[in-house]
Design a protein around this motif. Structure first.
Motif, PDB file in Angstrom:
ATOM      1  N   ASN A 136      -6.180   5.967  -2.945  1.00 32.54           N
ATOM      2  CA  ASN A 136      -6.253   6.265  -1.504  1.00 32.54           C
ATOM      3  C   ASN A 136      -5.013   6.979  -0.965  1.00 32.54           C
ATOM      4  O   ASN A 136      -4.633   6.799   0.189  1.00 32.54           O
ATOM      5  N   SER A 140      -2.637   5.995   8.014  1.00 35.48           N
ATOM      6  CA  SER A 140      -1.625   4.951   8.203  1.00 35.48           C
ATOM      7  C   SER A 140      -0.260   5.556   8.509  1.00 35.48           C
ATOM      8  O   SER A 140       0.518   4.992   9.272  1.00 35.48           O
ATOM      9  N   THR A 185     -11.092   1.678   7.974  1.00 34.20           N
ATOM     10  CA  THR A 185     -11.091   0.309   7.459  1.00 34.20           C
ATOM     11  C   THR A 185     -10.359   0.179   6.143  1.00 34.20           C
ATOM     12  O   THR A 185      -9.806  -0.859   5.835  1.00 34.20           O
ATOM     13  N   VAL A 186     -10.342   1.261   5.362  1.00 38.02           N
ATOM     14  CA  VAL A 186      -9.635   1.209   4.092  1.00 38.02           C
ATOM     15  C   VAL A 186      -8.345   2.001   4.262  1.00 38.02           C
ATOM     16  O   VAL A 186      -8.361   3.140   4.713  1.00 38.02           O
ATOM     17  N   SER A 187      -7.243   1.389   3.898  1.00 41.62           N
ATOM     18  CA  SER A 187      -5.961   2.067   4.073  1.00 41.62           C
ATOM     19  C   SER A 187      -5.969   3.420   3.397  1.00 41.62           C
ATOM     20  O   SER A 187      -6.399   3.554   2.256  1.00 41.62           O
ATOM     21  N   ASN A 188      -5.548   4.397   4.117  1.00 45.92           N
ATOM     22  CA  ASN A 188      -5.278   5.678   3.458  1.00 45.92           C
ATOM     23  C   ASN A 188      -4.119   6.333   4.164  1.00 45.92           C
ATOM     24  O   ASN A 188      -3.928   6.182   5.364  1.00 45.92           O
ATOM     25  N   SER A 189      -3.348   7.020   3.387  1.00 45.97           N
ATOM     26  CA  SER A 189      -2.073   7.502   3.886  1.00 45.97           C
ATOM     27  C   SER A 189      -2.227   8.547   4.975  1.00 45.97           C
ATOM     28  O   SER A 189      -1.324   8.750   5.773  1.00 45.97           O
ATOM     29  N   PHE A 193       0.821  -1.215   0.000  1.00 40.84           N
ATOM     30  CA  PHE A 193       0.000   0.000   0.000  1.00 40.84           C
ATOM     31  C   PHE A 193       0.853   1.264   0.000  1.00 40.84           C
ATOM     32  O   PHE A 193       0.521   2.256  -0.644  1.00 40.84           O
TER      33      PHE A 193
END
Lengths: 488, 1146
Positions: free
Chosen positions: A459, B1061, B1054-1058, A104
């Motif tokens: 994202n 994270s 729940t959804v990766s986001n910079s 990611f």
């Protein structure tokens, strides 16, 4: 026995232990006892560059490890390879499971400086050990007097080419990098980052040397006999990289054209039908890496990684081809038909790169990972000619590529439109190969425009500093003169 | 043996080492060896130019001195029996120009000696007295013969007790049955019984002729302890060094499978850390602090029965057992997990001595820079053959589970994360925004929940341990044979077990002349450890509580398939199919022979051998893989064979003599050590079935790798120890070492130490004044020790073959092995230590205080280099000096003692400090950003956590410029410096015995801070991973929910986001994760009951005991991870073990 002898014995008796002790300690003990031979599984450096076969093994070791993607030395096609990682950073590849944290960070252009978060594809720490090996080889070969001259030249040429090759990827991934040209750790440890332009000068110099030194035939592991495989650098491999470097440095389009022409004019290299391009010993190949695995690893890492099973992406095949690439193909482009494929799971269709046809299947090696192939010199020359306003020449080269893909001749007829057409062609010709797209976006300064749209769909948030990967923090910790890229 | 006392020349050309003319007679003793040789060569002494008259004056001189003087003046030789001469006390004579005969009469007056002259020789012999009539006895008193038997409180005979008739020279000692006989003694005589292990006892015969004497076993007092220092032993009482002994008694009452674990909490300045709770897991040992920047090469030197023993396992195919140290390549080869001490049976150990200061360790010269740990196995003792059985069985469990979210909390977290992200949970694996794939919320049964810690690590490990031991012998020959069996299972499901079988034997012999001694010991252990390749603990704390059932209805593993046919999770029990087997055999053999050439002079030789062999495999069958990936999965397995063989030969000589109150002990010796290591690794792949995967010959594809290395080592050493009346003691030690690990110019190095002690309680001006002080000693030592803890061949520039299944172009590649360094030198540590030993109230309270200051310089380690040099490190001498200094306290008290009840305690406490003393050129080194001169080397730099931004719900940090940011820079903002080393630590042991019961309690404590990975903030709370994990520690309920919330955990996503994270990663590198990890742990409890004498006698047992033992019983800590000792929340902690056992002696 007379009194004198007796006195000596007496003397010794009294001082026996102290004297013994002092004398033992002041001698050099049993030097012989603690001498050991080199272990049976190693070769001492003194013997490496004195024998043709052993000297060649040092270079062979580099190719082995480059090809050995599964054991972590990979650069090209596997889980940590540029085809995947740089493809994800650009707009070529979609990561299926966003919670796959390691990927990611590359995918969403959100790398951090701390090394724990870039471990998945650490090209900095991957590349410099190779550079050490080539530097040691260049020194060892240069000083060697016992090697057969042709072997010595070929190996020296290979080493210089490899040095240029590694620095090319380093400057494109990281910008300015320390330029290590010797194997002396004291010198190398003190180096700061050399401007990329200067690194390029060294790359060009090395490649010119390599061209002179390398055989024009592809050789076997002994660096002496001709081989049918194209897995060992030859003069043509150095030429292909030199052409690319001239193009990348944006100031020497005439030279880029000259070098590309040398390859295009060599009948040894041919554009072959789309489904034959990535085969072992393909006539289009300028340099391939021989597969070194067995079982499911007996072909390429790309095939193993990209070809999706019926169930779609999973942890072993975590990515698929992005719609940015899929939607770029013109109608009728045979590359879409032949070089991509898809699986449909439920209502969702996943496209995937299908240049390599053999995935994780236990079979004999039929495909080798291609590092350089003839299509690229065509595109290099097209771009170089367009830059030099040779419109028809550029069109001819571009059309050579388009024709093979069953596309009509290009309609672009001036420099700006041709350059745009060439970029588009590179995107659909070279996709998911060795980070071409990522590097093209950067060298043409179109990266911000493109990624500002693309990154949010991944994202992440695009910042212009994301075009360079961060230097691992642990490396900065160890070298005060190394400064981190901006934005990390 | 008769000896010719040879003449002393008129002018002695030298004086004795130990003081003027008095030394001359001592020299004679040295000369005895030579005298033997001279006898056969003929007597060559010249007697020219002598007179017949004698003039000599001396006060309280040795009689031999007088003889020597007479000899010098008269030319007469003396001939006598050594034993006779020793009957003579010091003589005071005044001879003024007397004849030879008169001079002899004067000299022998009041001595039990007589003389005769034949030719030019004076024969001295014992005065003839009537047999059995000591000349001090009064013949008129009635005499009788008596016999008797001496037993201890358990009724066991005690041999070797000296029985003396008070006021006489008459004495005897008890035989192996505890019996003694005395003839012709006074009816009213008083007998005094003394012995090393019993309390002195006095009794009046009072006309009896048959006595049964019951002696009390001595409560082991520090001052009686004999410490083993490798090449010599000494009494703690007169020791100049900082040595600590742990004896069999303390080891036996701990149900541990590794003897090093029995040291935990017992020894000042010793930190023993268990890497995990697996059988055979790694054990790290640090003596007096961290001596290197990296923590590498800091293992102490281990010696088992004189044979150096490896500190780390040679090679393992899997690292699940954790490491026993940091250095990856001490042997120059790949290093494995686990502890090599798992292959030594704790029940075979008599004592473990921990040598810390220079005085103790300098005798080991090199390699003892980090201290030395000597393990001595049990030896046979003279006496009736004793047979003992010891059976114990018990259970082990995890003492503390991590508090994680329950089903309700988990669902709340997941739903909130979806809400925060504006997503809708979907069962479609290909869902795209606004949907997001969430099998846990959409497919799984959200009403059922599983406690995965209970399922995966909540099991009970079963312990079984059976030891038998037979020992006995005569005064000349003793033997011991022991065997052991140990089995322990794991807390995991799946019936994994570690089984060990061991044998130990020892035989000692001494010739009747007491001159030739032989000691032969051997130990063998075969260990079969069944393990798996993944620690399920991590899964146990992170699997979703609503994850599917493990088994399908048909009993097969449930993979919870999704709509696309892929598995919905990784079934945790599938990891059990990834077997890892480690079969290790360990053989240690040691033979010590010695010959007493002359009284006081002994030549000695020790031969040792150690062979550690390990055969291992790991298998990766298809059934361990998710079904959808099996088609593309290539079964593979690895096999390894590792051998580490060492032999050591150590010849030496020891010479002891006394001169009045001065006792001198000298020792010289040499060491020859050869160690060879071989590792063969084979990989097989392409198996057609899971069934033949353990058979390499079934593999269509095979590849092999080998490693080999050799290490040789040679040393010469010597020691001189002087002890004046047990009051003033001085020791000098020197050693010259050579190691094959260095380049030709630096093979050898000298080490040495000087130490002194003053037993001031023996001074009358102290003992008269301070009556409550029963013992007092001041010690000091200074010296150097070294280390060669680096890989072999580091001075050579070597190339190794590359490894590929299919060779590139049919040829093997070569790759450089590392940066060579031909300039490697010995590491040197300078150790300065002071100690004070005090005993109060007849040693009821014994206090020891040590101050140590160790400076380690020129350290050998992998010097960190930027990778631009080609390698991440080079083995070199590190230019920095690191100082470890601190205080050690040990207090042993006998709190209460009566016939029935006794209570004693021992307490130890260590106050360590570590400091980077100097580092020339740190600014330009690879270490400039990591360390600061003047600070400890155990520091870590981290971000300063500033909480959660109430507005955005993201973690924020205080940057170096004071601003608050969510994206701190690793280059500039690591502003907080924390020390990982403990502030203080120690242990507290109590032993209480009441009648036949005995209770031992050991508490261990440490004041420290440490990281708590994922234990507080979790690992991306709100997310679900495709392997089925996503659960979080309970602390994440303190999360940010809405703007304005002041919390310590950022918003769920729940959804990766910079945006989230990135701060989460930074938070894990911040000081929020560095918490108090102090603890007090009830390390060991042992309660035993000894059956009454009556019962034992009826069953003819010497010993009958039942007991309960426990390890890691209770831990008091604020630490929020699984265990403050391992400081982990993701690996198996040390288990709480409770066993019951029975011990029977026949």
């Amino acid at each position: 026995m007379n009194t004198r002898t007796f006195n000596i014995i007496r003397l010794n008796g009294k001082w026996l232990l102290p004297i013994l002790l002092i004398s033992l300690i002041s001698t050099n003990g049993c030097k012989k006892f603690i001498t050991v031979d080199a272990p049976i599984n190693s070769t001492n450096v003194g013997n490496v560059f004195t024998d043709n076969a052993i000297a060649a093994s040092v270079l062979t070791g580099i190719y082995t490890n480059l090809s050995n993607g599964n054991s972590g030395g990979g650069f090209g096609g596997d889980f940590t390879g540029l085809s995947l990682i740089a493809g994800m950073s650009a707009d070529e590849i979609t990561l299926n499971d966003l919670n796959n944290q390691a990927y990611f960070l590359y995918y969403s252009n959100s790398l951090l400086g701390n090394s724990g978060n870039i471990g998945i594809a650490n090209y900095w720490t991957l590349t410099y050990p190779y550079i050490f090996t080539v530097n040691s080889a260049i020194e060892g070969l240069t000083n060697s007097v016992s090697l057969t001259p042709t072997v010595k030249n070929q190996l020296l040429g290979e080493a210089k080419f490899m040095r240029a090759f590694f620095y090319f990827y380093l400057v494109n991934l990281y910008g300015d990098v320390p330029l290590c040209l010797s194997s002396d750790w004291k010198i190398n440890a003190a180096l700061s980052r050399t401007p990329a332009s200067q690194v390029y000068l060294q790359i060009i110099s090395d490649l010119k040397d390599a061209q002179k030194l390398l055989s024009s035939d592809y050789l076997d592991a002994d660096a002496l006999t001709k081989s049918t495989a194209r897995v060992r650098p030859s003069k043509w491999v150095a030429t292909a990289l030199l052409a690319r470097v001239y193009l990348y440095t944006n100031n020497d389009f005439a030279n880029a054209e000259t070098e590309a022409t040398k390859i295009i004019d060599n009948p040894f290299f041919q554009l072959v039908p789309l489904n034959s391009v990535f085969l072992k010993n393909s006539a289009e190949a300028i340099w391939q890496l021989q597969a070194t695995g067995t079982g499911p690893n007996s072909n390429t890492g790309e095939g193993k990684l990209f070809i999706l099973p019926a169930g779609g992406p999973n942890s072993g095949q975590p990515v698929y081809l992005s719609n940015y690439v899929v939607n770029s193909f013109e109608a009728g482009d045979q590359r879409k038909t032949n070089w991509t494929a898809s699986v449909t799971v439920g209502a969702t269709t996943y496209n995937y790169p299908n240049k390599y046809k053999i995935g994780a299947v236990n079979t004999t090696a039929q495909e080798y990972c291609i590092v350089f192939r003839l299509a690229e010199p065509y595109l290099i020359r097209a771009e170089a000619r367009a830059q030099q306003n040779n419109i028809s020449g550029a069109q001819a080269d571009l059309n050579a590529i388009r024709t093979r893909a069953a596309l009509p001749n290009t309609t672009a007829n001036d420099k700006p439109s041709l350059l745009t057409a060439i970029m588009q062609e590179r995107k659909v010709e070279l996709f998911t190969e060795w980070g071409h797209r990522w590097f093209d976006l950067k060298r043409t300064n179109t990266i911000d425009a493109v990624m500002e749209t693309v990154t949010p769909t991944k994202n992440g948030t695009w910042q212009t500093t994301d075009k360079l990967y961060p230097i691992p923090q642990s490396e900065l910790d160890k070298s005060k003169q190394l400064l981190q890229n901006e934005g990390y | 043996m008769f000896l010719m006392a040879l003449c002393t020349p008129k002018r002695a050309p030298f004086t004795s080492l130990f003081g003027g003319r008095q030394g001359v007679s001592q020299t004679l003793r040295v000369m005895k060896l030579i005298a033997i040789i001279m006898l056969s060569a003929g007597l060559a002494a010249s007697a020219r130019g002598h007179t017949q008259s004698v003039t000599y004056t001396g006060k309280a001189v040795n009689i031999e001195t007088v003889f020597a003087a007479i000899k010098t003046q008269t030319g007469y030789s003396f001939f006598y029996n050594l034993a006779d001469i020793q009957l003579a006390g010091p003589v005071t004579v005044h001879i003024q120009n007397e004849s030879l005969e008169k001079a002899l009469q004067l000299t022998l007056e009041n001595q039990p000696l007589s003389y005769s002259i034949e030719g030019k020789t004076v024969f001295i012999s014992k005065k003839i007295v009537k047999q059995n009539e000591p000349f001090t006895m009064d013949h008129q008193k009635p005499l009788r013969d008596i016999k008797g038997k001496v037993v201890n409180e358990n009724g066991e005979p005690v041999s070797g007790v000296t029985v003396t008739i008070k006021g006489t020279n008459q004495a005897t000692s008890t035989n192996s049955n505890g019996e003694f006989n005395l003839s012709n003694i006074d009816n009213n005589a008083t007998l005094v019984f003394t012995g090393t292990n019993v309390e002195t006892f006095v009794i009046n015969v009072a006309g009896r002729s048959d006595l049964e004497i019951k002696l009390k076993t001595k409560v082991t007092s520090l001052n009686e302890v004999i410490v083993n220092k490798g090449y010599y032993t000494e009494q703690q009482k007169t020791s100049t060094s900082n040595v600590f002994s742990v004896k069999a008694k303390d080891i036996e009452q701990q149900p541990v499978n590794n003897p090093l674990l029995a040291l935990q909490g017992r020894v000042p300045s010793l930190i023993v850390t268990q890497a995990s709770g697996f059988a055979g897991s790694g054990v790290r040992v640090q003596v007096q602090g961290q001596t290197s920047i990296s923590g590498m090469g800091t293992d102490p030197l281990y010696v088992v029965d004189g044979v150096p023993y490896p500190s780390r396992s040679l090679y393992t195919l899997n690292g699940i057992q954790g490491s026993s140290g940091l250095s990856p390549d001490v042997a120059g080869l790949p290093v494995g997990g686990g502890s090599p001490f798992s292959f030594i049976n704790p029940a075979d150990i008599e004592s473990i001595d921990i040598l810390k200061d220079a005085d103790a360790t300098a005798i080991y010269g090199s390699r003892a820079a980090n201290g030395a740990i000597l393990i001595t196995t049990k030896k046979g003792k003279a006496g009736k053959t004793k047979v003992s059985f010891n059976l114990q069985t018990g259970t082990g469990k995890i003492g503390h589970f991590l508090d994680v979210l329950n089903r309700k909390q988990y669902l709340e977290m997941r739903n909130e994360a979806f809400k925060n992200d504006g997503r809708i949970p979907s069962s479609n694996p290909a869902a795209t925004a606004p949907f997001s794939f969430a099998p846990d919320l959409t497919i799984w049964d959200t009403s059922h929940s599983t406690d995965w810690q209970k399922v995966l690590i909540g099991g009970t490990a079963h312990y079984t341990d059976f030891q038998t031991n037979v020992s006995g012998g005569t005064t000349n020959t003793q033997f011991l044979v022991g065997s052991g069996y140990h089995k322990e299972t794991t807390v995991f499901p799946g019936g994994l077990a570690d089984q060990k079988a061991s044998l130990h034997f020892n035989i000692n012999n001494v010739t009747p002349s007491q001159k030739f001694r032989l000691q032969f010991s051997g130990s063998y252990m075969a260990d079969n450890n069944q393990l798996i390749q993944t620690d399920l603990t991590s899964l146990a704390v992170s699997l979703s509580p609503i994850a599917p059932a493990i088994y399908d209805a048909d009993g097969s593993l449930n993979w919870a398939p999704l709509t696309n046919g892929n598995s919905g999770w990784i079934n945790p029990l599938a990891y059990l199919y990834n077997e890892y087997r480690n079969n290790t055999n360990n053989l240690i053999g040691n033979l010590v022979t010695s010959y007493q050439v002359l009284k006081g002079l002994e030549i000695k030789s020790s031969f040792g051998y150690n062979s550690l062999q390990s055969e291992q495999f790991v298998i990766n069958p298809s059934k361990a893989i998710r079904p959808e990936r099996r088609a593309a999965f290539d079964r593979w397995s690895d096999f390894s064979n590792s051998y580490s063989n060492s032999w050591i030969i150590e010849p030496g000589a020891e010479y002891k003599f006394s001169l009045n109150s001065l006792k001198v002990n000298t020792l010289v010796g040499a060491t020859f050590l050869n160690n060879s290591n071989n590792i063969k690794i084979q990989n097989g792949s392409g198996y057609s079935s899971d069934l033949n995967i353990k058979d390499i010959s079934s593999a269509p594809f095979q590849a092999a790798q080998i490693y080999s290395s050799q290490y040789k080592y040679n040393a010469l050493f010597g020691r001189v120890s002087g002890n004046w009346d047990d009051k003033y003691i001085i020791n000098l030690t020197a050693r010259r070492d050579g190691s094959s690990r260095f380049g030709a110019d630096n093979l050898f190095h000298n080490f040495g130490s000087i130490a002194g002690a003053w037993v001031f309680s023996k001074e009358s001006f102290i003992s008269n004044k301070i009556s409550f002080l029963s013992f007092g000693k001041l010690r000091a030592s200074y010296g150097t020790t070294g280390s060669d803890q680096i890989g072999d061949y580091r001075f050579l520039n070597l190339y190794n073959p590359t490894f590929a299944d299919v060779d590139y172009q049919g040829a093997t590649g070569l790759v450089s092995n590392g940066l060579p360094n031909p300039h490697l030198q010995w590491e040197e540590t300078k150790k300065l230590q002071f100690g004070l030993d005090l005993g109060f109230l007849t040693d009821r309270f014994l206090l020891t205080v040590n101050y140590y200051q160790n400076r380690c310089s020129n350290q050998l380690l992998g010097y960190q280099l930027p990778i631009a040099t080609g390698f991440s490190s080079i083995t070199r001498n590190f230019p920095a000096t690191i100082q470890n200094f601190g205080w050690e306290f040990s207090l042993i008290t006998s709190n209460f003692k009566s016939e029935r009840l006794s209570w004693s305690s021992s307490f130890n406490f260590t106050l360590p400090k570590n400091k980077l003393l100097s580092f020339p050129g740190i600014e330009t080194s690879s270490y400039s950003t990591l360390y600061t001169v003047g600070q400890p080397v155990t520091i870590s730099k981290m971000f300063h956590f500033a909480g959660v931004d109430p507005a955005t719900g993201r973690y924020v940090f205080r940057a170096a410029n004071g601003s608050i940011t969510s994206t701190p820079s690793f280059a500039t903002d690591l502003t907080v410096v924390k020390d990982r080393s403990p502030r203080f630590y120690g242990g507290f042991q109590n032993t209480i015995s009441y009648k036949s019961f005995q209770l031992d309690l050991l508490f261990q404590f440490a004041k420290q801070s440490g990281g708590i990975p994922y234990g507080l903030l979790g690992d991306r709370p709100g997310q679900f991973l495709t392997d089925g994990t996503g659960n979080q520690p309970i602390n994440v309920v303190n999360r940010w929910i809405k703007p304005g919330d002041m919390t310590s955990v950022q918003r769920f996503y729940t959804v990766s986001n910079s945006n989230l994270s990135g701060p989460a990663n930074s938070a894990n590198a911040s000081d929020i994760n560095f918490t108090d990890a102090s603890y007090i742990r009830m390390k060991n409890v042992s309660l035993s009951w000894q059956a009454p004498e009556k019962w034992k006698r009826k069953l003819s047992m010497q010993d009958a005991k039942i007991y309960v033992q426990g390890q890691n019983i209770l831990t008091i800590t604020k630490y929020r991870g699984l265990d403050p000792e391992t400081m982990s929340s993701r690996s198996l902690p040390p288990l709480r073990v409770i066993t019951v056992g029975v011990q029977i002696g026949l």
